[in-house]
Design an enzyme around this catalytic site. Structure first.
Site, PDB file in Angstrom:
ATOM      1  N   ASP A  85       2.014   0.361   1.082  1.00 45.54           N
ATOM      2  CA  ASP A  85       2.051   0.366  -0.598  1.00 45.54           C
ATOM      3  C   ASP A  85       3.124   1.049  -1.228  1.00 45.54           C
ATOM      4  OD1 ASP A  85       1.045   0.213  -3.160  1.00 45.54           O
ATOM      5  OD2 ASP A  85      -0.127   2.094  -3.026  1.00 45.54           O
TER       6      ASP A  85
ATOM      7  N   ASP B 106      -8.927  -2.409  -1.497  1.00 45.74           N
ATOM      8  CA  ASP B 106      -8.176  -2.353  -0.391  1.00 45.74           C
ATOM      9  C   ASP B 106      -8.869  -2.300   0.795  1.00 45.74           C
ATOM     10  OD1 ASP B 106      -5.450  -2.194  -1.943  1.00 45.74           O
ATOM     11  OD2 ASP B 106      -5.715  -0.062  -1.927  1.00 45.74           O
TER      12      ASP B 106
ATOM     13  N   ASP C 124      -5.664   2.605  -0.642  1.00 46.24           N
ATOM     14  CA  ASP C 124      -6.138   3.758  -1.191  1.00 46.24           C
ATOM     15  C   ASP C 124      -7.327   3.457  -1.989  1.00 46.24           C
ATOM     16  OD1 ASP C 124      -4.913   2.679  -3.578  1.00 46.24           O
ATOM     17  OD2 ASP C 124      -3.748   4.268  -3.724  1.00 46.24           O
TER      18      ASP C 124
END
Length: 786
Positions: free
Chosen positions: A367, A719, A715
């Site tokens: 990410d 996800d 997070d």
């Protein structure tokens, strides 16, 4: 027909609404018709009871995990372990048989099989303990669900109704702090605005404003209250779908690379040992199987069971000698020591096999926000109006943290701030809901990151000459902001919404006059601005030339991946010029957000600021280390394409002048690409912007099909399926949700990309050490066999 008969007939005619009804895209009357309910009355108790039988309780399914017996059996699903088990059993039987036959049955005969059994038992206990804790992600999801709700039944709101009893069509009232108990569609707002925190589900970093026009998916109400209609419950909700995806992903757990190689080695070793043992036994067959020859012809057959057993024992002993008995213990010890080393580097490993899998990682899917960047917005450029309408002033701002003393403003006039700069400081300080505190060795912001960055900017700007800040905060961090707030008391707030893209506050000055301070998207403010404030504070008409100059500067800042916010104000407030609170006649206009655009009209534009989430300083070297180690880095982010590309060029994922037309795609572009695997096989870094959870899962799936060992960061709740699917799921320890952490194999204590790279390096070292141990053990066993 009596009332009871009518109710019974009505319940008999009840058919369950379709589960795929897109309630968020329908009008309120259409939703009422579809769910056969009136928003004014809600469902009757009888109707709710019938629907509960049709849809079931509003709760997540409880997937029964494997039993302890199944977990124990799984620990022996390993070729080497099975060979050891068979060898130990045969050795034990033969030792016992020798004793029964009058042989020397001492304790030494049982030492070898007992040691092997002990090793296997310890290995199985460790494995069962790990597996028993592997499915906590599904339990963590249940903590997100609400336990009670205020539901309208038979025309009356019933407080604290168990959330598990909700059914599609129920009318629910939500207030500040409530967890949203199911998928819902807003019917009407009770408060003037409604904001919902849904970041853990959708990945959005900020609370999102909701109206009764269209809604997405939410989790927790952070501002306002409303009445909603339940449209999905239980496993049909978005949380339920994620629950199912996590469960499916958990069923597809693959063996680690080392385990696959050990299984291959075990199968080869089994074949070799089997051949050698058979040959040894056959070579000695003449000693226990023979014929007596008479006149050259075999007459009497002789067979010695004792000698046959003796040479069979030799063959078994040979097999036991060829197997490295200490291998399972050595591997477990190496992995356990590796977790301690990684913990010292802020990488907390949740599952032992993940240590060696890290060493085999070939692709890192990371990410951007918070992992590659600091997740701390900072102002980097300030644009103010010049002396004339055709001139702008630009100031460069240093600093990348929320520390007000981190960096300075270049070419700043200090306390000799002109009227235009003072107005920018006033709006940035007062039209702002964020705060900053000093925690340990870092500065922590609460509220919107962009607003926190504006407060830091105000502190760097300082105060006009002759002004002394009052230390209203104990730590004195935001003294300048407090001083500006003292000059203008907030008496009303026009909340931000996506339609007008701005936030405004009505303030009362010490002289008693009211004014409106506004901040928001520059283009939006310019459309509603009629004037512009110059350097000396004078206000002139905003002509086309001035507007073109501002938009040109905005385009230049946006091209450099800066998020731009404009500032404007208004002194002539008409009916709000005497506004003093909820009792004022004009207050009713503030209850309807559709009025905000007209209130924020004929504004005076004063300037703008460019902000960014700067990359972490250590990330560039970490990217280079990955490239040198042959590990590809793919950035998958929900951010916009231009901002993500600029960050990727800065940290080294892309070279400064590299053509990235086929390396940078949005999530939708990737999903519609005809040859996704060829795209993913490209050498070098890749970027996927505006990516959704399903895009992450597809990328991981395709990479694994191609033989890559994939590490994936995440997070949010959304996800979790991708984290579970990846070879190594890496959750953020600071910003990560509990669901993401429980679905992961490793947790980063500092949310830093360089920590992943350090952990991979440690994993490779452990992997190489284990290979060296295995080679040593095999060479020792070859000596024993010889």
């Amino acid at each position: 027909m009596g009332k009871g008969g009518q109710d019974q007939a009505k319940r008999a005619d009840l058919t369950p609404p379709k589960s795929n009804f897109p309630a968020w895209s329908k009008t309120i009357p259409e939703c009422e018709s579809h769910f056969k309910v009136s928003a004014d009355r809600g469902l009757s108790t009888a109707e709710a009871s019938d629907r509960l039988k049709i849809y079931g309780p509003n709760e997540l399914e409880k997937h029964s995990g494997p039993s302890i017996f199944q977990l124990i059996l799984e620990q022996f699903n390993d070729t080497l372990v099975r060979i050891l088990l068979v060898a130990a059993v045969v050795s034990f039987v033969l030792a016992w048989y020798d004793g029964d036959e009058g042989g020397e049955m001492g304790i030494t005969a049982f030492v070898e099989p007992l040691v092997i059994f002990l090793i296997l038992i310890v290995n199985a206990v460790v494995g069962v303990w790990q597996e028993n804790n592997a499915e906590k992600a599904l339990e963590a999801l249940k903590e997100i669900q609400s336990e009670h709700a205020m539901v309208k039944r038979d025309g009356v709101f019933t407080p604290n109704l168990p959330a598990r009893e909700l059914v599609p069509g129920d009318i629910v009232e939500l207030r500040v702090g409530d967890k949203v108990p199911a998928d819902m569609r807003v019917l009407y707002l009770i408060s003037s605005t409604l904001r919902v925190e849904q970041g853990s589900l959708t990945g959005e970093s900020a609370a999102v404003n909701k109206t009764n026009k269209r809604v997405e998916l939410e989790t927790t109400v952070v501002n306002g209250s409303c009445v909603c209609m339940v449209v999905q419950t239980g496993m049909n909700t978005e949380i339920g779908k994620i629950h199912s995806q996590i469960h499916e992903a958990s069923q597809e757990d693959d063996d680690t690379p080392l385990k696959k190689k050990l299984n291959e080695f075990g199968e080869t070793l089994t074949a070799i040992i089997g051949v050698i043992c058979a040959l040894v036994w056959l070579i000695n067959v003449k000693y226990f199987l023979s014929w007596d020859y008479v006149d050259g012809w075999p007459r009497n057959f002789r067979f010695s069971f004792e000698k046959c057993t003796y040479y069979f024992e030799i063959a078994v002993a040979l097999a036991v000698a060829a197997i490295p008995e200490g291998l399972p213990a050595v591997i477990t010890t190496c992995l356990a020591l590796g977790t301690r080393k990684m913990a010292q580097k802020n990488a907390l490993v949740r599952k032992l096999p993940s240590v060696e899998t890290l060493g085999c990682t070939t692709v890192i899917c990371s990410d951007k926000t918070g992992t590659l960047t600091t997740n701390q917005m900072s102002a980097v450029k300030l644009l103010a109006m010049g002396r004339w309408t055709d001139s702008l002033r630009s100031f460069k701002v240093d600093g990348t943290t929320y520390d007000p003393c981190d960096g300075k403003i270049h070419d700043w006039p200090g306390s000799n701030m002109d009227a235009n700069l003072q107005m920018i400081a006033k709006i940035a300080a007062v039209c702002n809901d964020a705060s900053i505190a000093h925690s340990g060795h870092q500065y922590v912001a609460s509220g919107m990151p962009t607003e926190a960055a504006l407060k830091v900017l105000v502190e760097k700007m300082g105060l006009p000459a002759g002004c002394s800040p009052s230390l209203l905060e104990s730590d004195g961090l935001l003294r300048c902001c407090q001083w500006w707030k003292g000059t203008a008391q907030r008496i009303a707030t026009l909340e931000f919404d996506r339609t007008r893209k701005s936030m405004g506050v009505i303030v009362k000055s010490k002289s008693g006059s009211n004014s409106l301070l506004v901040k928001g998207a520059v283009e939006s403010l310019l459309e509603r601005s009629a004037y512009v404030q110059l350097l000396d504070g004078s206000v002139v008409l905003l002509d086309d030339n001035s507007k073109h100059l501002i938009l040109q500067a905005l385009h230049e800042m946006s091209t450099n991946a800066l998020r731009c916010l404009g500032f404007a104000y208004k002194d002539d407030l008409a009916e709000f010029s005497t506004y003093d609170g909820e009792d004022h006649p004009a207050h009713k206009l503030l209850l309807d957000p559709s009025n905000y655009s007209s209130i924020e009209s004929d504004l005076i534009f004063v300037g703008m600021v460019g902000l960014r989430d700067p990359p972490r300083q250590e990330v560039h070297k970490a990217i280079e280390d990955c490239r040198a180690a042959g590990i590809r880095v793919m950035v998958i982010t929900g951010d916009n394409k231009e901002t993500a590309e600029a960050i990727c060029r800065e940290i080294g994922v892309f070279r400064p002048e590299e053509d990235i037309s086929m390396r940078s795609l949005t999530g939708k572009e990737f999903m519609f690409h005809l040859d996704k695997k060829s795209l993913l096989r490209q050498k070098g870094g890749l970027l996927f912007s505006r990516a959704e959870p399903k895009h992450k899962q597809e990328i991981v799936r395709l990479l694994k099909e191609d033989g890559e060992v994939v590490a994936m960061t995440g997070d949010g709740v959304n996800d979790a399926p991708a984290l579970k699917m990846a070879d190594i799921g890496i959750a953020m320890g600071i910003a990560g949700t509990e669901v993401a952490k429980e679905a992961s194999d490793m947790v980063l204590a500092d949310d830093n990309f360089s920590t992943i790279v350090a952990a991979v390096g440690e994993g490779r070292s452990i992997y190489n050490n284990m290979k060296a141990f295995i080679r040593y053990m095999i060479s020792s066993t070859i000596g024993e066999v010889a």
